[in-house]
Scaffold this active site. Structure first.
Site, PDB file in Angstrom:
ATOM      1  N   ASP A   1      -3.266   8.341 -24.329  1.00 30.08           N
ATOM      2  CA  ASP A   1      -3.904   8.614 -23.036  1.00 30.08           C
ATOM      3  C   ASP A   1      -3.513   9.989 -22.480  1.00 30.08           C
ATOM      4  O   ASP A   1      -2.490  10.571 -22.861  1.00 30.08           O
ATOM      5  CB  ASP A   1      -3.493   7.554 -22.006  1.00 30.08           C
ATOM      6  CG  ASP A   1      -4.128   6.206 -22.251  1.00 30.08           C
ATOM      7  OD1 ASP A   1      -4.837   6.060 -23.268  1.00 30.08           O
ATOM      8  OD2 ASP A   1      -3.902   5.291 -21.429  1.00 30.08           O
TER       9      ASP A   1
ATOM     10  N   HIS B   1       1.021   8.119 -25.149  1.00 29.59           N
ATOM     11  CA  HIS B   1       0.418   9.216 -24.391  1.00 29.59           C
ATOM     12  C   HIS B   1       0.549  10.528 -25.159  1.00 29.59           C
ATOM     13  O   HIS B   1       1.576  10.782 -25.819  1.00 29.59           O
ATOM     14  CB  HIS B   1       1.093   9.359 -23.025  1.00 29.59           C
ATOM     15  CG  HIS B   1       0.821   8.219 -22.087  1.00 29.59           C
ATOM     16  ND1 HIS B   1       1.521   7.044 -22.134  1.00 29.59           N
ATOM     17  CD2 HIS B   1      -0.072   8.094 -21.068  1.00 29.59           C
ATOM     18  CE1 HIS B   1       1.096   6.228 -21.180  1.00 29.59           C
ATOM     19  NE2 HIS B   1       0.115   6.846 -20.517  1.00 29.59           N
TER      20      HIS B   1
END
Length: 500
Positions: free
Chosen positions: A296, A440
């Site tokens: 992400d 992430h």
């Protein structure tokens, strides 16, 4: 006493014959100017009787004792009961006195009696029909009332027997007037009588009347049939959410209060079809072991390093990019697709979507798709909502824009920077067939993810896992619709979104 019966002789007191006075019943004689000096003068007495004599001369006596001074008497017919009978008119000092003759109107007595009888019968009928009292019972108490009295009048005359009126309510059930409802509730012989019928309802003998407090009434209102939006039913617990059934509109009747201004739903005419949101975790059915790595908040300076590791290991992953970041680094966004990986949206500015209104929510989603399309050349539909926050309200407002919302099964908590070993252990200790791992590549220092990633891949491969993109993972489970897997979802033309 002198007695005159038409057709009999007249005598004086001595018994001597006397000439019968003339009776005239014909047309009136001409007036004096046209009469001769010898034409007798006419004096009207008691209707049509006439006394004859020459003008200016005393009436000529017709009896032998004419010289004796006595009152003049005249036999005349007298009207009795609308007919005529004979009688005697006495002229004395210019005054007339009338005495009854020998005949009376005996033939008119039956008519008088009949008229009296009719009057009596009429009075009796009137009394029976309009005036006589009837006996009724009101709230278990004996009462009398004139026959034919209307129920409405009787109630009003007796203050509705202390019944309390109901309230006037709005269409929404709020009180408008504490005494604006029905004045009372009334039944006769056990049958309810509407107050609108009370003026025409006549009380009769033996009626049993029950009077109670009035019912509440609803304000005057208008009614309208309108389209009814579908509801929404949302499952929870799975890692991937998507529309399993589109909503369809129904029809309902609504009331608009004329006094309160309120609008409320009153009746469903046609049921709506609710939208349904499924929530599933992939369960591959071909016997293999599969897992999906996801990243992400990119693209960022760490994105290319992660792409390089994945390429070295021969592994594909899914990247959820932010729209505003993709606009800043379009080459990295395109590099994701060029590396054989899957590109999806993490919205535009990473806002907490449940805090946005409908228009802002839709803008946050579409603007991200626009930016990602501009950077990569591909129109996307898959999203991952920031913080995983995507409720039924967000689905109701934007389901036509997306194919699915992807959550995760394994959270590495890399954003806390727990260390590469902790990140690796989190994945290995929670991995299962069909799991989705959250990591992430942007939003902060991601050096720990870069350090942990090679170890995660190697050890999962050692356990027999194959790395897939999210769409590839969904394709291993037949419960996921093909258009969701391919990202080609289109809302049917007859479908509508719920209203939230």
């Amino acid at each position: 006493m002198t007695k005159d019966i038409r057709g009999q002789k007249h005598t004086d007191k001595s018994g001597a014959p006397q000439a019968k006075p003339q009776m005239h019943h014909g047309p009136a004689a001409p007036s004096w100017p046209h009469a001769s000096s010898h034409e007798p003068r006419r004096y009207k007495a008691a209707g049509t009787a006439r006394v004859y004599g020459a003008p200016g001369k005393p009436t000529q006596p017709h009896r032998k004792d004419a010289g004796v001074s006595r009152p003049a008497k005249l036999h005349v017919p007298l009207p009795v009961g609308g007919s005529k009978a004979s009688g005697v008119v006495s002229l004395k000092k210019s005054k007339f006195t009338v005495s009854s003759g020998g005949h009376t109107g005996h033939s008119h007595i039956p008519l008088i009696v009949l008229c009296a009888l009719v009057v009596l019968i009429g009075a009796g009928v009137g009394w029976m029909c309009f005036l006589r009292p009837v006996h009724i019972t009101v709230n278990d108490q004996a009462k009398q009332v004139r026959i034919g009295t209307s129920l409405d009048k009787y109630l009003a005359d007796n203050n509705y027997f202390d019944a309390q009126p109901g309230k006037l309510l709005s269409v929404g059930g709020n009180v408008i007037d504490e005494r604006g409802g029905d004045r009372c509730a009334v039944s006769v012989n056990g049958q309810e009588v509407k107050l609108s019928d009370a003026p025409s309802f006549k009380l009769e003998d033996g009626n049993t009347v029950t009077v109670g407090n009035g019912a509440d009434a609803t304000e005057e209102h208008s009614e309208e049939t309108v389209t009814m939006a579908p509801g929404i039913q949302m499952e929870k617990g799975g890692a991937i959410q998507f529309v399993s059934q589109w909503g369809k509109a129904g029809k309902k009747k609504v009331w608009h209060g004329k006094t309160s201004g309120e609008t409320v739903d009153k009746e469903v005419v046609q049921e709506a079809t609710d939208m349904k949101i499924a929530s599933l975790t992939p369960k591959p059915s071909d016997g293999g072991k599969y897992i999906a790595l996801t990243f992400d908040d990119g693209p960022s300076p760490y994105t290319q390093q992660i792409l390089d590791i994945l390429a070295q290991k021969g592994v594909h992953a899914t990247f959820y990019n932010l729209g505003n970041q993709a606009g800043k680094s379009p080459s990295l966004t395109k590099a994701v697709l060029d590396g054989g990986h899957e590109l999806a949206s993490h919205t535009n500015k990473h806002q907490n979507l449940p805090t946005l209104g409908k228009d802002d929510l839709r803008s946050e989603i579409t603007s991200a798709f626009d930016a990602l399309e501009k950077a990569s050349g591909k129109r996307l539909q898959m999203i991952r909502a920031p913080y995983g926050a995507f409720t039924d309200t967000e689905w109701a407002r934007s389901a036509d824009l997306i194919s699915c919302n992807v959550l995760w099964n394994i959270d590495t908590l890399d954003w806390k920077r727990p260390g590469a070993a902790a990140i690796t252990d989190m994945v290995l200790s929670h991995a299962f067939n069909g799991s989705i791992v959250l990591m992430h590549d942007g939003g902060g220092d991601r050096s720990q993810d870069i350090e942990a990633l090679p170890h995660i891949i190697d050890k999962l491969k050692a356990q027999g896992y194959t790395f897939l993109t999210v769409s590839e993972l969904m394709a291993k489970d037949s419960r996921f619709p093909k258009d969701v897997v391919k990202g080609t979802v289109s809302m049917p033309k007859d479908a509508v979104l719920p209203e939230k």
